[in-house]
Design an enzyme around this catalytic site. Structure first.
Site, PDB file in Angstrom:
ATOM      1  N   SER A 164       0.234  -1.219   0.280  1.00  0.00           N
ATOM      2  CA  SER A 164      -0.062   0.085  -0.169  1.00  0.00           C
ATOM      3  C   SER A 164       0.789   1.113   0.265  1.00  0.00           C
ATOM      4  CB  SER A 164      -1.045  -0.252   1.350  1.00  0.00           C
ATOM      5  OG  SER A 164      -1.051   0.930   1.276  1.00  0.00           O
ATOM      6  N   TYR A 177      -2.689  -0.082   9.946  1.00  0.00           N
ATOM      7  CA  TYR A 177      -2.817  -0.878   8.770  1.00  0.00           C
ATOM      8  C   TYR A 177      -0.784  -0.547   7.799  1.00  0.00           C
ATOM      9  CZ  TYR A 177      -4.175  -1.501   3.735  1.00  0.00           C
ATOM     10  OH  TYR A 177      -4.020  -1.190   2.141  1.00  0.00           O
TER      11      TYR A 177
END
Length: 350
Positions: A127, A152
Site C-alpha cells: 500500500s 495498517y
C-alpha cells in the site's frame, strides 16, 4: 497459467479474476466473505466470474493455517496473487486485532504455503500507506519507509519485510505492489468516492478531512489490474549489483556502506513497485468532478485531519514503466464518470 487469487470477492481481487479469465488463465479464488462491508456487494462481484470456465471458488480464511496449507498442497499453482487483507487506515485504529490476524498471521500462512509447495511467483498487495511520514514527493520505492503512521501501514511494511526474508531464504520470487488510492466500478463502500456519491445523492453532508487540503494519486481500477497482470508475468530476478552496492567497506577506522542498499530490490528474487496514476489531484477537485458527473452539488462537512492519515500521496512509477512497459493513464474525469455510471446501475438509481 494457474493462479490463486486471495480476496477474490474484493474490489481488486474480483477485477483481477475477470481479467485473468478473459486472457485464458485458470483462476482459483478464495475469500472469507467477512462483513467488514456489504457482503451482498462481495457476492455480486463473485457473480461476475461464477460459472465461468476455468474459475473455482472456495470460501476460506487466510488465517486458517491448515486450510491454506491443504489448498496449496492439493493444487499446483504457478502464481499466487495475494490480495486478501484487512483494509482501511482508519479502521485499524478501531480494530487493530483484525489487522494483526489477517495481515500478519494470514500473510505468514500464505508465505509458508508458497515456499512449501514450490509456487513460482508470489505477487502481494502492499500500500502507498507505507510511506507514512515521508515528506519527499513523489514517493519512490527507493526511499526508506520506516515511519508508518497507522497500524495498517505498519502491517503492509511488515508484509514486505516478511516476503523479502522468504525470497532470501527459499528463493521464492516475491513482488510487492504499493497501490495508490484505487477507485472505480465495484469499489469499496468504505472509501471516499463511494461515501461521497451516496451522501451527495441523498442530500447529506459528506466528510471532507483536513478541510479539503489534501492531494491523492487516485488510481483507476483498470490501470491497477493491468499493472498487476504485467507484474505477474514478470517475476523478479536477482539484482547482481545489489551486494556490491551495499557491501561494507573500510574508510579509515569506520565500517561504512559504499552505497545505501536499495529497498526496492535485492540480491534475492524480490521487487517492490508503486502502482499509481502519477498525477496527484486535489481532493476538492475530485469532489468537483463527482458533482459534475452527478449533476448535484455536495454539502461538505469540513473536518480536521484524521489520525493515521497523510496530506498527500504521489507515486513515482518509473520502475513499473521501465520493467513492464506500462504506466497508468486514466484521468479522474473519465474514471469517476465510469464509477457513477456503475453506481447508478448497480443501485438502480435513475
Amino acid at each position: 497459467m494457474k493462479v490463486l487469487v486471495t480476496g477474490v470477492a474484493g474490489f481488486i481481487g474480483g477485477a483481477l479474476a475477470v481479467r485473468l479469465l478473459e486472457r485464458g488463465d485458470e483462476v482459483y479464488g478464495i475469500d472469507n466473505l467477512n462483513d467488514y462491508y456489504d457482503v451482498n456487494l462481495k457476492q455480486a462481484r463473485l457473480g461476475r466470474v461464477s460459472g465461468e470456465a476455468g474459475f473455482t471458488f472456495q470460501k476460506l480464511d487466510i488465517c486458517d493455517r491448515q486450510g491454506i496449507e491443504d489448498l496449496l498442497r492439493n493444487n499446483k499453482f504457478d502464481v499466487v496473487a495475494h490480495l486478501a487483507a484487512q483494509a482501511g487506515v482508519r479502521y485499524s485504529i478501531e480494530n487493530p486485532y483484525a489487522y494483526i490476524d489477517a495481515n500478519l498471521v494470514g500473510f505468514g500462512n500464505i508465505l509458508e504455503g508458497c515456499r512449501r509447495t514450490g509456487v513460482n511467483h508470489l505477487v502481494f498487495a502492499s500500500s502507498s500507506s507505507v510511506y507514512g511520514a515521508n515528506q519527499k514527493l513523489p514517493f519512490s520505492e527507493h526511499d526508506n519507509v520506516d515511519h508508518p503512521v497507522s497500524l495498517y501501514a505498519a502491517s503492509k511494511k511488515a508484509n514486505e519485510l516478511m516476503a523479502h526474508s522468504y525470497a532470501h531464504l527459499y528463493r521464492l520470487p516475491c513482488t510487492g505492489l504499493r497501490f495508490f488510492t484505487v477507485y472505480g466500478p465495484w469499489g469499496r463502500p468504505d472509501m471516499a468516492l463511494f461515501k461521497f456519491t451516496q451522501g451527495i445523492l441523498e442530500g447529506k453532508p459528506i466528510p471532507v478531512f483536513n478541510r479539503g487540503q489534501m492531494m491523492r494519486d487516485f488510481s483507476y481500477i483498470d490501470d491497477i489490474v493491468e499493472g498487476v497482470v504485467r507484474t505477474i508475468d514478470s517475476p523478479p530476478a536477482l539484482n547482481a549489483d545489489w551486494e556490491n552496492q551495499s557491501r561494507p567497506t573500510i574508510h579509515g577506522s569506520e565500517l561504512t556502506n559504499r552505497e545505501y542498499p536499495d529497498p526496492a530490490t535485492s540480491s534475492a528474487p524480490y521487487k517492490i513497485y508503486n502502482i499509481g496514476n502519477n498525477r496527484p489531484v486535489e481532493l476538492l477537485r475530485y469532489i468537483e468532478v463527482l458533482e459534475q458527473c452527478l449533476g448535484k452539488k455536495a454539502q461538505m462537512d469540513l473536518l480536521p485531519m484524521q489520525e493515521g492519515d497523510v496530506p498527500a500521496t504521489y507515486a513515482d512509477i518509473d520502475c513499473l514503466a521501465q520493467d513492464t512497459g506500462f504506466a497508468p493513464k486514466t484521468p479522474v474525469e473519465i474514471g469517476v464518470a465510469h464509477f457513477v455510471d456503475w453506481y447508478k446501475e448497480y443501485y438502480q438509481i435513475p
